[in-house]
Motif scaffolding. Sequence first.
Motif, PDB file in Angstrom:
ATOM      1  N   LYS A   1      73.171  23.577 -23.323  1.00 43.70           N
ATOM      2  CA  LYS A   1      73.406  24.694 -22.258  1.00 43.70           C
ATOM      3  C   LYS A   1      73.161  25.875 -22.976  1.00 43.70           C
ATOM      4  O   LYS A   1      73.677  25.939 -24.328  1.00 43.70           O
ATOM      5  N   PRO A   2      72.695  27.044 -22.433  1.00 46.92           N
ATOM      6  CA  PRO A   2      72.416  28.191 -23.321  1.00 46.92           C
ATOM      7  C   PRO A   2      74.057  28.815 -23.575  1.00 46.92           C
ATOM      8  O   PRO A   2      74.966  28.823 -22.826  1.00 46.92           O
TER       9      PRO A   2
ATOM     10  N   SER B   1      75.721  34.801 -26.938  1.00 50.02           N
ATOM     11  CA  SER B   1      74.689  35.086 -27.753  1.00 50.02           C
ATOM     12  C   SER B   1      74.102  36.200 -27.107  1.00 50.02           C
ATOM     13  O   SER B   1      73.822  36.726 -26.087  1.00 50.02           O
ATOM     14  N   LYS B   2      73.664  37.395 -28.195  1.00 41.20           N
ATOM     15  CA  LYS B   2      72.746  38.549 -27.869  1.00 41.20           C
ATOM     16  C   LYS B   2      71.270  38.244 -27.515  1.00 41.20           C
ATOM     17  O   LYS B   2      70.797  39.034 -26.896  1.00 41.20           O
ATOM     18  N   LYS B   3      70.866  36.932 -27.835  1.00 41.67           N
ATOM     19  CA  LYS B   3      69.615  36.580 -27.371  1.00 41.67           C
ATOM     20  C   LYS B   3      69.546  36.209 -25.903  1.00 41.67           C
ATOM     21  O   LYS B   3      70.469  35.630 -25.409  1.00 41.67           O
ATOM     22  N   PRO B   4      68.563  36.524 -24.926  1.00 45.39           N
ATOM     23  CA  PRO B   4      68.556  36.764 -23.820  1.00 45.39           C
ATOM     24  C   PRO B   4      68.594  35.206 -23.205  1.00 45.39           C
ATOM     25  O   PRO B   4      68.097  34.260 -24.037  1.00 45.39           O
ATOM     26  N   LEU B   5      69.136  34.723 -22.200  1.00 45.82           N
ATOM     27  CA  LEU B   5      69.140  33.375 -21.800  1.00 45.82           C
ATOM     28  C   LEU B   5      67.831  32.751 -21.557  1.00 45.82           C
ATOM     29  O   LEU B   5      67.616  31.490 -21.976  1.00 45.82           O
ATOM     30  N   TYR B   6      66.805  33.531 -20.988  1.00 48.72           N
ATOM     31  CA  TYR B   6      65.508  33.074 -20.589  1.00 48.72           C
ATOM     32  C   TYR B   6      64.858  32.416 -22.290  1.00 48.72           C
ATOM     33  O   TYR B   6      64.260  31.641 -22.288  1.00 48.72           O
TER      34      TYR B   6
END
Length: 478
Positions: free
Chosen positions: A3-4, A8-13
Motif C-alpha cells: 500500500k502507498p 511520504s512527500k511523493k504523491p500517491l499516484y
Amino acid sequence: MWKPDRRSKKPLYQQIADDMERRILYGEYPPGSFLPSERKLAEQIEVNRSTVIQAYEELRAKGIVESSSGSGTRVSKRLLGVTPSLTPNWRAYARGGTFAPNLPMIRRIREVLRERGSIIDFASGELSPDLYPNQAIQQLLREAPFEAPLGYDDPQGFLPLRETLVSFLDKQLNIRTTESSILITSGSQQSLYLITQCLLAPGDAVAIEDPSYSYSLPMFQSAGLRLFRIPVHENGIDPEEIESLFRQHRIRMIFLNPNYQNPTGSILAASKRPRLLKLAAELGIPIVEDDPFSLTSFDNRPPANLKSIDAHGSVLYVGSLSKIAASGLRVGWLIAPQTVVKRLADARQQMDFGLSVVPQWLANEFLRSGLFDRHIRFLRDALSRKQLHLMTALNRMLADKFSCIPAQGGLNSWLKLNQPVDDSKLLEESLKRGVVFMPGTVFGSEPGYVRFSFARPADHELESGIQKFAQALHALND
C-alpha cells in the motif's frame, strides 16, 4: 499487499506507478499481461480510483503499458525491445495443465480474505488464533531438546511420531494400527490428493456425500474422476445407495466424513455403520474415512469411527492436527495397508522428498505430552460456547428465516434459508458489509444453504457478523 505510504512527500499516484513499474520490470507482469482493473486495484490498496487512473496514465506516458476501451490495461508487448513473437502466452499457460483451479466462488472468497484482514470470517474452516495451543507449543520449544537429524527423513514420516500415533489413536479413538501402516502427510488434503492420484485412474467412478467438502476440491476433477453423489440425511447417508451406485456405475471408492460431516455437521448413525462396512467388503470397494473433527465432540465422547470397527480392512483412515490443534503445523496421517502406504510414500517422495522433520518432531512432543489432553478439553468447551453464541445471534436476528440442527462437534453450522436466494448476490451483499461465509452451492447443495464456520471469528465478532449477514439478506428482499 503493498500500500502507498501516505506520510511520504511523493504523491500517491507516483508511488503506485513506481511500484507497478517495479513489478513489471521484475516479471510479475510480463509483456502482454493485463494489470488489475483500476477499480480493483483502488480497492486493494485503499485509494480513490482517480489516483489509480493517474498512475496508469503515468505508465502509459512512459510507454510501459497500453490501454484499449473495453479490454483494460496491459503491459506493452514491446517493452524493453521484447517482440510479440518472443513473448510466451502466459495466460494460455495459466489456463492449461491438468490441475484444475478452485471454484470461482472459492477463489473470490479467498481473494477477499487475503485483501481485507478486518472482514469477519465465517468462511475459513479453521480455528481462531486464540484457540491454537500457542503456550503449549512455546513451552515445548523451551523445554524439549530438539535432537532429530535435519536431513531428508523417511518418506513414510518421522518414526517417533508414527510410534506416538499408534498409542494416541488407540487411546483417543480406539483405532488399532502399527507404525508401518501410517503415512505422515502435510494435512488431510495431501492424503486425499495422494489417494486420487495414485490409487485411482482417469475415468474411475467414485462416490461422495451430497453436500460434501469433497465436491469443492478440484483434485477430483484434476484426476479425471467421475463423481456420483449420495444424499446426506440428518443421520448420514443411506448405505443401500452404495450398492445401487455400484450396480449402475461400478464405483471404485467411497469418500466419507461420518463424524460431524462437513458441511452439515451430521453424524452417520451407529446402526448404519455395520451395514455400510459389510456392503463395502462384499463389493470390494475401499472407504476413505476423512475424520478431522471427532475429537472436537462437545460432550467429550467422540463418536466411534468406521476404522475402529472395520473387520474387513476396507477403510483408509485420514486424520490431521489442522482442525484440533493448529493448521500451520501441516501434520496429518493416513492409515492404510502397507502396500498402499509404500505406494503413496514413494509418490510423496517424488513430490517433496518427505515432510520437514521439524513440525513432525513438534507434533510428536505435543501428542505424547499431557499438554494435548489439556488443550483438547479447552478446545471442546470453547467450540461449544462459540456455537451456542452463534445460534443465539441467529435466532434473535433471523428468527423464522432459517432452519438449522446444531452440530454436536466440529467447527461448522449448516443453515437452510427459508426463502429463495441467489447465493452469489447474497455473498456480494455480505462482502459489502464486511462479513464472508461459504454458500452451500460450493459443496454441491442447491441454492439457499449457508455454512458458517463459528471457530474462526473471535467471540466478539460472532454477533456483529450475524447482524451484517442479516442486513445483507434483508437487502436482497427490499
